[in-house]
Design a protein around this motif. Structure first.
Motif, PDB file in Angstrom:
ATOM      1  N   ASP A  50      22.088  35.216  36.862  1.00  0.00           N
ATOM      2  CA  ASP A  50      21.460  34.041  36.252  1.00  0.00           C
ATOM      3  C   ASP A  50      21.635  34.096  34.736  1.00  0.00           C
ATOM      4  N   GLY A  51      21.978  32.973  34.159  1.00  0.00           N
ATOM      5  CA  GLY A  51      22.110  32.881  32.707  1.00  0.00           C
ATOM      6  C   GLY A  51      23.454  33.359  32.175  1.00  0.00           C
ATOM      7  N   GLU A  52      24.318  33.781  33.066  1.00  0.00           N
ATOM      8  CA  GLU A  52      25.622  34.299  32.628  1.00  0.00           C
ATOM      9  C   GLU A  52      26.613  33.138  32.400  1.00  0.00           C
ATOM     10  N   ILE A  53      27.568  33.355  31.495  1.00  0.00           N
ATOM     11  CA  ILE A  53      28.695  32.409  31.388  1.00  0.00           C
ATOM     12  C   ILE A  53      29.904  33.135  31.951  1.00  0.00           C
ATOM     13  N   TYR A  54      30.371  32.629  33.078  1.00  0.00           N
ATOM     14  CA  TYR A  54      31.432  33.300  33.833  1.00  0.00           C
ATOM     15  C   TYR A  54      32.678  32.425  33.792  1.00  0.00           C
ATOM     16  N   GLY A  55      33.770  32.972  33.311  1.00  0.00           N
ATOM     17  CA  GLY A  55      35.000  32.196  33.175  1.00  0.00           C
ATOM     18  C   GLY A  55      36.056  32.619  34.177  1.00  0.00           C
ATOM     19  N   ILE A  56      36.777  31.634  34.690  1.00  0.00           N
ATOM     20  CA  ILE A  56      37.891  31.911  35.591  1.00  0.00           C
ATOM     21  C   ILE A  56      39.136  31.331  34.931  1.00  0.00           C
ATOM     22  N   VAL A  57      40.097  32.204  34.622  1.00  0.00           N
ATOM     23  CA  VAL A  57      41.295  31.752  33.923  1.00  0.00           C
ATOM     24  C   VAL A  57      42.502  31.931  34.840  1.00  0.00           C
ATOM     25  N   GLY A  58      43.425  30.992  34.765  1.00  0.00           N
ATOM     26  CA  GLY A  58      44.633  31.108  35.583  1.00  0.00           C
ATOM     27  C   GLY A  58      45.572  29.969  35.247  1.00  0.00           C
ATOM     28  N   TYR A  59      46.822  30.131  35.611  1.00  0.00           N
ATOM     29  CA  TYR A  59      47.791  29.068  35.367  1.00  0.00           C
ATOM     30  C   TYR A  59      47.616  27.963  36.402  1.00  0.00           C
TER      31      TYR A  59
ATOM     32  N   LYS B 123      35.740  32.727  23.486  1.00  0.00           N
ATOM     33  CA  LYS B 123      34.694  32.159  22.637  1.00  0.00           C
ATOM     34  C   LYS B 123      33.315  32.190  23.270  1.00  0.00           C
ATOM     35  N   ILE B 124      33.216  31.897  24.573  1.00  0.00           N
ATOM     36  CA  ILE B 124      31.842  31.757  25.082  1.00  0.00           C
ATOM     37  C   ILE B 124      31.497  32.591  26.317  1.00  0.00           C
ATOM     38  N   CYS B 125      32.495  33.149  26.982  1.00  0.00           N
ATOM     39  CA  CYS B 125      32.156  33.780  28.271  1.00  0.00           C
ATOM     40  C   CYS B 125      31.611  35.200  28.104  1.00  0.00           C
ATOM     41  N   ASP B 126      30.774  35.601  29.055  1.00  0.00           N
ATOM     42  CA  ASP B 126      30.324  36.992  29.122  1.00  0.00           C
ATOM     43  C   ASP B 126      31.305  37.786  29.974  1.00  0.00           C
ATOM     44  N   ARG B 127      31.680  37.181  31.115  1.00  0.00           N
ATOM     45  CA  ARG B 127      32.638  37.865  31.996  1.00  0.00           C
ATOM     46  C   ARG B 127      33.773  36.929  32.347  1.00  0.00           C
ATOM     47  N   VAL B 128      34.877  37.529  32.759  1.00  0.00           N
ATOM     48  CA  VAL B 128      36.062  36.734  33.090  1.00  0.00           C
ATOM     49  C   VAL B 128      36.711  37.261  34.370  1.00  0.00           C
ATOM     50  N   ALA B 129      37.225  36.320  35.157  1.00  0.00           N
ATOM     51  CA  ALA B 129      38.067  36.675  36.296  1.00  0.00           C
ATOM     52  C   ALA B 129      39.426  36.026  36.057  1.00  0.00           C
ATOM     53  N   VAL B 130      40.475  36.789  36.248  1.00  0.00           N
ATOM     54  CA  VAL B 130      41.829  36.236  36.087  1.00  0.00           C
ATOM     55  C   VAL B 130      42.347  35.927  37.483  1.00  0.00           C
TER      56      VAL B 130
ATOM     57  N   GLY C 142      36.177  41.449  34.645  1.00  0.00           N
ATOM     58  CA  GLY C 142      35.409  42.373  33.822  1.00  0.00           C
ATOM     59  C   GLY C 142      34.704  41.648  32.702  1.00  0.00           C
ATOM     60  N   SER C 143      33.991  42.406  31.857  1.00  0.00           N
ATOM     61  CA  SER C 143      33.371  41.779  30.693  1.00  0.00           C
ATOM     62  C   SER C 143      34.505  41.348  29.767  1.00  0.00           C
ATOM     63  N   VAL C 144      34.261  40.268  29.035  1.00  0.00           N
ATOM     64  CA  VAL C 144      35.329  39.711  28.198  1.00  0.00           C
ATOM     65  C   VAL C 144      35.853  40.761  27.223  1.00  0.00           C
ATOM     66  N   ILE C 145      34.919  41.498  26.625  1.00  0.00           N
ATOM     67  CA  ILE C 145      35.345  42.472  25.623  1.00  0.00           C
ATOM     68  C   ILE C 145      36.223  43.556  26.266  1.00  0.00           C
ATOM     69  N   ASP C 146      35.870  44.015  27.447  1.00  0.00           N
ATOM     70  CA  ASP C 146      36.667  45.062  28.109  1.00  0.00           C
ATOM     71  C   ASP C 146      38.049  44.542  28.493  1.00  0.00           C
ATOM     72  N   VAL C 147      38.090  43.326  29.008  1.00  0.00           N
ATOM     73  CA  VAL C 147      39.381  42.776  29.432  1.00  0.00           C
ATOM     74  C   VAL C 147      40.280  42.542  28.213  1.00  0.00           C
ATOM     75  N   PHE C 148      39.708  42.083  27.110  1.00  0.00           N
ATOM     76  CA  PHE C 148      40.517  41.882  25.898  1.00  0.00           C
ATOM     77  C   PHE C 148      40.980  43.217  25.328  1.00  0.00           C
ATOM     78  N   LYS C 149      40.104  44.227  25.418  1.00  0.00           N
ATOM     79  CA  LYS C 149      40.459  45.537  24.854  1.00  0.00           C
ATOM     80  C   LYS C 149      41.495  46.244  25.703  1.00  0.00           C
ATOM     81  N   LYS C 150      41.349  46.127  27.004  1.00  0.00           N
ATOM     82  CA  LYS C 150      42.187  46.922  27.891  1.00  0.00           C
ATOM     83  C   LYS C 150      42.631  46.111  29.109  1.00  0.00           C
ATOM     84  N   PRO C 151      43.444  45.094  28.884  1.00  0.00           N
ATOM     85  CA  PRO C 151      43.892  44.297  30.038  1.00  0.00           C
ATOM     86  C   PRO C 151      44.753  45.145  30.968  1.00  0.00           C
TER      87      PRO C 151
END
Ligand SMILES: Nc1ncnc2c1ncn2[C@@H]1O[C@H](COP(=O)(O)OP(=O)(O)OP(=O)(O)O)[C@@H](O)[C@H]1O
Length: 346
Positions: free
Chosen positions: A30-39, A206-213, A223-232
């Motif tokens: 609850d309260g999370e911003i969850y992003g799903i990115v893909g082509y 910019k806004i997500c807490d977690r991301v799924a590719v 993973g968390s946005v910061i972890d995925v950006f740091k270590k994709p």
């Protein structure tokens, strides 16, 4: 809490059956911003439409606050759907209705008494920053303002979840950022859970807490946005991040290729810094102590919800052994190092 378990979606087409979404398991707090990115074609829209029952999974369950959406029908599905707002790439506004009338529409459907719904519409129009434009028609608004109407309308029934289907894809970069700031503000103020799909890593950062590719119907990295950006982990994720760090990446990729051809003994490395590392004189230490030469090709710094991420492309030249030592040294200092071999896909 939102839980998707073993989701699969198969469409029957003239060409046969097509599996758009496969083996998806997601759990969102609850309260999370969850992003799903893909082509394009990865299955994002199909997936997000299963959150509110616009599509039903062929297999698996979607549960929101314990209610299994994917097993509801008719009236009970419509009732659950009222707790889920949705905004779209092309806004989906009612063009013959004013701003105010668009926002009133879901309140009328929910049979909210007149006075109450007018007060609610006023409050929502204020929340999205459209005071003074109540009587305007969508055709008289900018893209960003149209999406603000979309957001106000989506919030009319006090949803606990907001789904965003490429909500900023039709907007210019400046307006995109303004709408993202608004979504972030609403998330914080209302503790609203947001699930968004996008093909732009910038939106995720910019806004997500977690991301799924997502790729070919599956989640290939999460993973968390910061972890995925740091270590994709996956190549596709690295590509999305590179595109965000450098939107003109095709040009830069060519420069990398030329440099790799010109200095075959050197290495082009992509370094990712986070937090306190950005303040450490890491690069000068490497040059001084490891005896390598270093040329900066490109650098950028970007903000995430958990602090800044620095991205630096450098060319290391000198003796191969020394370059190797320098790379090891950087890794010891917790800098993420990706050695680029070839960047242009063949
Ligand atoms: N109603 C449908 N009937 C048949 N096939 C469909 C249907 N909806 C989607 N598909 C197919 O499912 C796959 C995934 O599509 P989807 O729209 O979910 O992807 P996406 O990642 O959202 O891409 P885009 O951003 O281009 O919409 C595609 O191959 C698409 O053609």
């Amino acid at each position: 809490m939102i839980e998707l378990k073993n989701i699969k979606k198969v469409f029957q087409t003239k060409q046969g059956s097509l599996t758009a979404v496969k083996d998806i398991n997601i759990s969102i707090k609850d309260g999370e911003i969850y992003g799903i990115v893909g082509y394009s074609g990865a299955g994002k829209s199909t997936l997000v439409r299963m959150f509110n029952g616009l599509e039903m999974p062929t297999e698996g369950t979607v549960a929101i606050e314990g209610n299994v959406i994917s097993q509801l029908q008719g009236k009970s599905l419509r009732k659950e759907r009222q707790k889920i707002g949705m905004i779209f790439q092309h806004f989906n506004l009612l063009w013959s209705r004013t701003v105010e009338e668009n926002v009133l529409f879901p309140l009328e459907l929910a049979k909210i008494p007149k006075e109450e719904r007018e007060a609610k519409a006023k409050e929502l129009i204020g929340l999205v920053g459209l005071e003074g434009r109540e009587k305007a028609y969508p055709s008289q608004l900018s893209g960003g303002q149209k999406q603000r109407v979309g957001i106000a309308r989506a919030l009319a029934n006090d949803p606990t979840l907001l789904l965003c289907d490429e909500a900023t894809s039709a907007l210019d970069p400046q307006t995109t950022d303004e709408v993202l700031d608004l979504l972030l503000d609403i998330n914080k103020r209302l503790n609203l859970t947001i699930v968004l799909i996008t093909h732009e890593m910038h939106v995720i950062r910019k806004i997500c807490d977690r991301v799924a590719v997502m790729d070919d119907g599956k989640i290939v990295e999460e993973g968390s946005v910061i972890d995925v950006f740091k270590k994709p982990q996956q190549d596709i994720t690295k590509r999305f991040i590179r595109q965000d760090a450098n939107p003109d990446s095709e040009d830069t990729d060519m420069i990398f290729e030329e440099l790799l051809a010109e200095y075959p003994e050197g290495k082009i490395v992509h370094l990712t810094f986070h937090g306190h590392q950005a303040k450490m004189p890491i690069m000068s230490k490497i040059v001084r102590e490891d005896g390598v030469d270093l040329s900066i090709i490109q650098g950028s710094i970007h903000q995430t919800q958990e602090g800044a991420i620095g991205s630096l492309y450098v060319q290391l030249t000198g003796e191969n052994e020394k370059i190797q030592v320098a790379i090891e040294e950087l890794r010891k200092l917790q800098v993420e190092v990706e050695v680029l071999e070839h960047v242009v896909e063949t």
